[in-house]
Motif scaffolding. Structure first.
Motif, PDB file in Angstrom:
ATOM      1  N   GLY A   1     -12.047  20.976  26.190  1.00 52.92           N
ATOM      2  CA  GLY A   1     -11.847  22.414  26.313  1.00 52.92           C
ATOM      3  C   GLY A   1     -10.425  22.838  26.590  1.00 52.92           C
ATOM      4  O   GLY A   1     -10.155  24.007  26.819  1.00 52.92           O
ATOM      5  N   ARG A   2      -9.504  21.910  26.585  1.00 52.98           N
ATOM      6  CA  ARG A   2      -8.098  22.292  26.791  1.00 52.98           C
ATOM      7  C   ARG A   2      -7.505  22.601  25.415  1.00 52.98           C
ATOM      8  O   ARG A   2      -6.741  21.839  24.844  1.00 52.98           O
ATOM      9  CB  ARG A   2      -7.351  21.146  27.481  1.00 52.98           C
ATOM     10  N   PHE A   3      -7.922  23.746  24.962  1.00 54.28           N
ATOM     11  CA  PHE A   3      -7.689  24.051  23.558  1.00 54.28           C
ATOM     12  C   PHE A   3      -6.226  24.219  23.192  1.00 54.28           C
ATOM     13  O   PHE A   3      -5.787  23.784  22.134  1.00 54.28           O
ATOM     14  CB  PHE A   3      -8.465  25.306  23.163  1.00 54.28           C
ATOM     15  N   ALA A   4      -5.510  24.869  24.066  1.00 52.71           N
ATOM     16  CA  ALA A   4      -4.112  25.120  23.726  1.00 52.71           C
ATOM     17  C   ALA A   4      -3.359  23.805  23.553  1.00 52.71           C
ATOM     18  O   ALA A   4      -2.635  23.594  22.564  1.00 52.71           O
ATOM     19  CB  ALA A   4      -3.467  25.978  24.811  1.00 52.71           C
ATOM     20  N   GLU A   5      -3.585  22.906  24.504  1.00 50.62           N
ATOM     21  CA  GLU A   5      -2.904  21.618  24.412  1.00 50.62           C
ATOM     22  C   GLU A   5      -3.401  20.831  23.215  1.00 50.62           C
ATOM     23  O   GLU A   5      -2.615  20.163  22.520  1.00 50.62           O
ATOM     24  CB  GLU A   5      -3.171  20.799  25.679  1.00 50.62           C
ATOM     25  N   GLY A   6      -4.692  20.915  22.982  1.00 57.46           N
ATOM     26  CA  GLY A   6      -5.271  20.193  21.849  1.00 57.46           C
ATOM     27  C   GLY A   6      -4.641  20.649  20.545  1.00 57.46           C
ATOM     28  O   GLY A   6      -4.311  19.833  19.674  1.00 57.46           O
ATOM     29  N   GLU A   7      -4.477  21.947  20.434  1.00 57.01           N
ATOM     30  CA  GLU A   7      -3.897  22.475  19.206  1.00 57.01           C
ATOM     31  C   GLU A   7      -2.494  21.925  18.994  1.00 57.01           C
ATOM     32  O   GLU A   7      -2.122  21.546  17.874  1.00 57.01           O
ATOM     33  CB  GLU A   7      -3.877  24.009  19.241  1.00 57.01           C
ATOM     34  N   VAL A   8      -1.751  21.899  20.067  1.00 62.53           N
ATOM     35  CA  VAL A   8      -0.377  21.387  19.966  1.00 62.53           C
ATOM     36  C   VAL A   8      -0.378  19.964  19.419  1.00 62.53           C
ATOM     37  O   VAL A   8       0.367  19.629  18.480  1.00 62.53           O
ATOM     38  CB  VAL A   8       0.309  21.431  21.354  1.00 62.53           C
ATOM     39  N   GLN A   9      -1.229  19.132  20.017  1.00 62.48           N
ATOM     40  CA  GLN A   9      -1.268  17.726  19.596  1.00 62.48           C
ATOM     41  C   GLN A   9      -1.736  17.595  18.158  1.00 62.48           C
ATOM     42  O   GLN A   9      -1.161  16.812  17.378  1.00 62.48           O
ATOM     43  CB  GLN A   9      -2.203  16.924  20.514  1.00 62.48           C
ATOM     44  N   LEU A  10      -2.740  18.336  17.801  1.00 64.19           N
ATOM     45  CA  LEU A  10      -3.291  18.181  16.460  1.00 64.19           C
ATOM     46  C   LEU A  10      -2.329  18.687  15.391  1.00 64.19           C
ATOM     47  O   LEU A  10      -2.222  18.109  14.307  1.00 64.19           O
ATOM     48  CB  LEU A  10      -4.642  18.903  16.363  1.00 64.19           C
ATOM     49  N   ARG A  11      -1.635  19.752  15.706  1.00 66.83           N
ATOM     50  CA  ARG A  11      -0.626  20.231  14.751  1.00 66.83           C
ATOM     51  C   ARG A  11       0.468  19.193  14.588  1.00 66.83           C
ATOM     52  O   ARG A  11       0.951  18.934  13.482  1.00 66.83           O
ATOM     53  CB  ARG A  11      -0.011  21.550  15.248  1.00 66.83           C
ATOM     54  N   SER A  12       0.813  18.610  15.726  1.00 65.63           N
ATOM     55  CA  SER A  12       1.843  17.583  15.671  1.00 65.63           C
ATOM     56  C   SER A  12       1.375  16.391  14.831  1.00 65.63           C
ATOM     57  O   SER A  12       2.128  15.855  14.005  1.00 65.63           O
ATOM     58  CB  SER A  12       2.184  17.119  17.099  1.00 65.63           C
ATOM     59  N   ALA A  13       0.101  16.004  15.025  1.00 64.26           N
ATOM     60  CA  ALA A  13      -0.441  14.886  14.256  1.00 64.26           C
ATOM     61  C   ALA A  13      -0.402  15.201  12.765  1.00 64.26           C
ATOM     62  O   ALA A  13      -0.097  14.330  11.934  1.00 64.26           O
ATOM     63  CB  ALA A  13      -1.872  14.585  14.697  1.00 64.26           C
ATOM     64  N   LEU A  14      -0.700  16.420  12.452  1.00 62.18           N
ATOM     65  CA  LEU A  14      -0.668  16.833  11.048  1.00 62.18           C
ATOM     66  C   LEU A  14       0.761  16.767  10.493  1.00 62.18           C
ATOM     67  O   LEU A  14       1.005  16.215   9.416  1.00 62.18           O
ATOM     68  CB  LEU A  14      -1.238  18.237  10.896  1.00 62.18           C
TER      69      LEU A  14
END
Lengths: 187, 858
Positions: free
Chosen positions: B615-628
């Motif tokens: 549920g730590r969505f903001a951080e998750g988004e950061v990581q996933l965008r970075s992975a992309l």
């Protein structure tokens, strides 16, 4: 802003179960009764009982009897006055209950109140006499309710009954005499 | 005096009035009917009375009486010390609408007891009788949350009184403001009150005067107690609009229901309404209308004509204090609307549109606390899939898990074998061969086209069989290579047995340590995917010490191990644990960032996924965008890994409550997915599954179901034998149907899921319990008690072993109770009730409920 319907039309509508008519009627009666109540209490100085309480209670009793046929304003005011009478008696009794000393609650004309306040006794006495009167004379009984309990002035009653004021006064005199004659002596 | 006589008297009297004194005497003398004379004379005499009481208005008579009193409190204080029934009045507690309340002690010598005695003043005629009648009913009301009526009667001077259990507490609003800032706590407390009301209704008593001052919460046990139960009914009824009575009316206009204003019928629904106002107050700190409750006309009009303020608005525009300070999490707007729906259902103008019973209301409050959908919003027997999924995000998100695991494999370069003893092996397992095999089976480089993964697989295995046959003595290393290839293709059930055979044999051999480690790692992964968790753990345990050193290969294998551990945690529903593992992975690869960027990308992808999971969505988004971004930089935007990274991002947005953004990522790559991996691939299946999730969140149920079904087909036809995944997709279809009330269809689908999971899902997998629960619920809704009972039994058996999901267990127990009740099998067995206690107690987000194991004796 809606036109206020005439009270008779309203009564008819209320009798048919029209909820909005009831609200309007309430407003109308409220105004009327406030006027009546205020005029009767005006001279008694400051009073803990709020005139509007009187008004509400009276109205409530009437609306509780909503099933009745209400044909005209005269009849309606009579009903109102009847309600006022009941309310005043109730309140009188309850006040006596609360305000008087220990061991007293009976509304019994033979009992004397410790601090000499006779108001309730008078009230009850008048009511009892009135009960005798209204059985044999509806018109005068109504008059007593309208004038004494509901506090309507003779002029108002005359208008209501479409009589002249002098006639009403005379009727009142008669009724009064009867009442006093039939009230048990006090003290 | 009769009417006829009076008519005559009156006639004469009125004439007499007009005459002067002298004339009167003459008139009387001339009377025809002489025996009327005494009456007339008496009456005339009365005319001399100047100041008869009847000369002032009656109201003034009473006014006079009032004005004579000095001090309101005199009489009330004077009562202290007097004996009332079996008690003696000790002190004044307060004055209510209908009388004064005293604290009193029992003094008849029977036992010690403290009570609250209410002296009922302003008792009008007819009250006493009704009072006696109702007392019996009230005395029979027996509930821990109702102040017990102990005694009642009349004092010697005729004042009716009621003696009630003495409650040492504060009004519920005060209590909540002082001690319960959270929404869940306040609702739980309210539920107790509601239960008391429910009990009373069963005894045919309606309270009619529910308000904060009538609900005290004890200081000691924080137990709410309802007071003045049915007193409003007892002391009733001057017709409808009693609340406008300032002196005699007992009811508070603020909490009065519309029918109490108009004089309509009072019923259970009246209590429901009043309870709704109370609830509203406890949640928002204010009343549901904008008018001033002290202005009876304006307030009455508001109650009768205005719609109650919505929860959202009330919370946004808080006036004054009170109301929850924490707990109304707005994250999922659904939840907020559910509570609003409950309140609106209580506050409906038409009693018929409110909850029919307190039990129904309690049911919805519990459902709300549970995270289940509420009847008020969804009506009937609906079961919204989205809400259910909110508690089961694992099933929703799992679509990408297998994918990620597989992503790791293809880049994992196999260890070079340097053992001299096995030249032949080396020949067999030369890097080149390996490369070829990998290329042949690497789906990311495959072009869907005419060759499906299965084709590749068959081609490769043909090669492999030939070589194995030619070098039968080569055994394990080849087997391992082939097994790895199988993993690549997702044929884990084929890979697993090969590892099982090879690894024990390799143990004794003198192999380069990492070779064995690599086999262990892949073997552990295959075992885990195959549900052989024990074995997987064992191999991983064996593996870890072997991974000393920081060679690139070691780092790779270590990352593979971390990936497997991560999957194990995630599959087991342990999001926090998985996150810890993901973080460990990121830390482990950090020193090698420059040299092994592809592993960094994988670690980043895992981390982002885990952050989203918790549920730590903001951080998750950061990581996933970075992975992309990393993937695009490393492999190009069209590469399979970039596409799957984008898919994960789409899944993230869905999970974070932005399904439109999710679809914005998922839809454009769908075609590419199909091109790259083929329509019958798990990657395409995952894309469809995730899109299904997004559609469902947007309420596009039909599209969602279509996507899920297609997803199931894609999985079914893929080589990955991910029939478990088929089940996941179909499960979501079931939820949607269930949510639409299409219970028979839902049950059908659930059965399909159950079938597909027979071999592919571990018997004790957590999701099975959810499936059984759903089936029980659907069967129950179809009134198939037998089926429902069977499934709920299974659900509970599974759930007992799952202590971390206390809520689902409690819900299952509740449903079990429902099912049993419908089948006439009450009361709940004590064991089950204890479960509930234990379960609810362990889960700190859950307030323990009172459980009745025996029916109350009357």
């Amino acid at each position: 802003m809606r036109e206020r319907r005439a009270i008779t039309t309203l009564l008819g509508a209320v009798a048919e179960g029209d909820r909005t008519a009831e609200g309007e009627l309430y407003d109308l009666v409220y105004a009327e009764l406030k006027r009546i109540a205020r005029s009767t209490l005006r001279r008694s100085g400051s009073v803990t009982m709020n005139p509007s309480t009187l008004v509400h209670e009276a109205y409530l009793k009437i609306s509780a009897d909503a099933g009745r046929e209400l044909n005209d304003s005269n009849h309606f005011y009579s009903l109102l006055a009847r309600a006022m009478r009941q309310v005043i008696l109730d309140v009188g009794r309850s006040q006596a209950t609360v305000k008087h000393g220990e061991g007293l609650l009976r509304v019994d004309l033979t009992t004397s109140l410790p601090d000499g306040d006779r108001s309730l006794e008078h009230l009850i006495g008048i009511d009892q006499a009135l009960q005798k009167l209204e059985v044999i004379d509806r018109e005068l009984g109504d008059l007593v309710e309208l004038h004494f309990f509901a506090g309507l002035a003779f002029a108002e009653i005359a208008r209501l009954r479409d009589q002249n004021e002098r006639t009403v006064r005379r009727h009142w005199e008669t009724a009064r005499a009867f009442l006093l004659d039939h009230m048990a002596p006090i003290g | 005096m009769d009417a006829a006589r009076w008519a005559a008297v009156r006639r004469h009297f009125e004439i007499l009035l007009d005459l002067a004194r002298e004339g009167r005497a003459a008139y009387l003398d001339a009377l025809d009917d002489a025996d009327l004379r005494p009456d007339l004379e008496r009456m005339l005499a009365r005319r001399e009375d100047d100041e008869a009481p009847v000369d002032q208005p009656a109201a003034r008579l009473i006014a006079g009486a009032i004005a004579k009193v000095d001090d309101d409190g005199d009489w009330e204080r004077a009562q202290i010390g007097r004996r009332v029934g079996a008690f003696r009045l000790e002190s004044k507690l307060g004055a209510g609408g209908m009388g004064t309340v005293y604290r009193a002690q029992r003094v008849d010598g029977r036992f010690e007891q403290v009570v609250a005695i209410k002296l009922v003043l302003a008792a009008h005629p007819g009250l006493r009788e009704r009072f006696r009648n109702e007392q019996g009913i009230l005395a029979g009301l027996n509930h821990p949350n109702i102040a017990q009526l102990v005694d009642g009667g009349e004092t010697e001077d005729g004042i009716p009184y009621l003696a009630m259990e003495f409650v040492d507490g504060v009004p519920i609003t005060e209590y909540c403001n002082a001690h319960l800032p959270g929404l869940a706590d306040r609702l739980a407390l309210s539920i107790k009150v509601a239960e008391a009301l429910s009990q009373a209704h069963r005894n045919l008593v309606v309270h009619r005067d529910i308000k904060p001052n009538n609900i005290l919460v004890t200081r000691e046990e924080a137990r709410p107690k309802l007071l003045d139960f049915g007193i409003a009914k007892l002391l009733g009824n001057h017709g409808g609009a009693q609340m406008t009575l300032q002196k005699l009316g007992p009811m508070t206009p603020a909490y009065a229901a519309p029918e109490q204003f108009t004089g309509g019928a009072i019923s259970v629904a009246t209590d429901v309404y009043q309870f709704g106002v109370l609830l509203f107050r406890l949640i928002t700190g204010r009343l549901p209308y904008d008018a001033d409750p002290d202005d009876s006309i304006a307030w009455g009009r508001a109650v009768l004509e205005h719609e109650p303020i919505t929860l959202g608005r009330a919370l946004r525009h808080r006036t004054g204090e009170g109301g929850v300070r924490e707990g109304v999490r707005m994250r999922a707007r659904d939840i907020h609307r559910d509570l609003d729906a409950i309140l609106q259902c209580c506050l409906a103008k038409d009693p018929a549109r409110r909850y029919g019973t307190m039990d129904a209301l309690i049911g919805d409050l519990r459902a709300f606390l549970d995270g289940r959908p509420v009847q008020a919003r969804h009506g009937g027997n609906l079961y919204r899939a989205a809400r259910f999924a909110a508690r089961h995000r694992w099933s929703v998100g799992l679509g990408t898990a297998a994918l990620l695991g597989l992503v790791g494999l293809t880049v994992f370069s196999l260890v070079q074998w340097r053992s001299a003893r096995h030249e032949a092996e080396r020949a067999l397992v030369s890097a080149q061969f390996t490369e070829e095999l990998l290329k042949a089976t690497d789906p990311f480089n495959a072009r869907g086209g005419t060759r499906t993964a299965l084709d590749l697989m068959n081609a490769a295995s043909e090669v492999m069989q030939r070589k194995l046959a030619a070098h039968a003595d080569l055994g394990n290393p080849a087997a391992v290579q082939i097994a790895n290839a199988y993993i690549n293709l997702g044929a884990l059930s084929l890979a697993h047995p090969l590892y099982e055979k090879a690894i024990p044999e390799m143990r004794g051999q003198a192999l380069p340590p990492l070779a064995y480690a690599a086999a262990l790692e892949r073997g552990a992964f295959a075992a885990q995917r195959n549900g052989a968790l024990e074995q997987s753990r064992a191999w991983l345990a064996e593996l870890e010490p072997l991974l000393a050193g920081e060679s690139h290969d070691a780092v790779r294998i270590r990352d593979g191990m971390i990936g497997t551990l991560w999957l194990i945690a995630r599959d087991g529903g342990k999001a926090e644990e998985a996150l810890a593992v993901a973080e460990r992975g990121v830390a482990a690869i950090a020193p090698h960032r420059a040299a092994l960027p592809d592993i960094v990308q994988r670690a980043t992808l895992r981390l982002g996924t885990s952050l989203t999971d918790v549920g730590r969505f903001a951080e998750g988004e950061v990581q996933l965008r970075s992975a992309l971004d990393q993937s695009i930089a490393l492999f190009g935007a069209a590469h399979g890994r970039s596409i799957t990274a984008r898919q994960t991002l789409g899944w993230h947005y869905s999970s974070a409550g932005h399904p439109e953004r999710g679809l914005a990522e998922l839809e454009p790559i769908a075609t590419r997915m199909r091109e790259v991996f083929g329509a019958q691939s798990q990657w395409y299946g995952a894309n469809l599954h995730n899109r299904g999730n997004a559609y469902r969140q947007l309420g596009r149920d039909d599209q969602a179901m279509a996507a899920y079904r297609e997803s199931a087909e894609a999985y079914r036809g893929s080589t990955s034998e991910n029939s478990a995944q088929v089940g996941w997709a179909l499960l979501n279809v079931g939820y949607i149907l269930h949510g639409r009330g299409r219970l028979a269809e839902a049950l059908e689908v659930y059965r399909e899921v159950s079938d597909s999971w027979r071999t592919s899902m571990a018997a004790d997998a957590p999701i099975r319990a959810d499936l059984e629960f759903a089936m029980a619920d659907a069967a129950h809704g179809m009134q198939d008690g037998e089926t429902a009972a069977a499934h709920i039994e299974r659900a509970m058996a599974l759930l007992r072993a799952r202590p971390q999901d206390g809520r689902l267990l409690a819900s299952a127990l509740a449903l079990s109770g429902e099912i049993a009740r419908v089948r006439g099998e009450l009361p709940l067995p004590a064991g089950v009730a204890q479960d509930r206690h234990g379960v609810a107690g362990a889960d700190t987000g859950f307030r323990p409920w009172r459980i009745e194991t025996e029916p109350r004796s009357r």
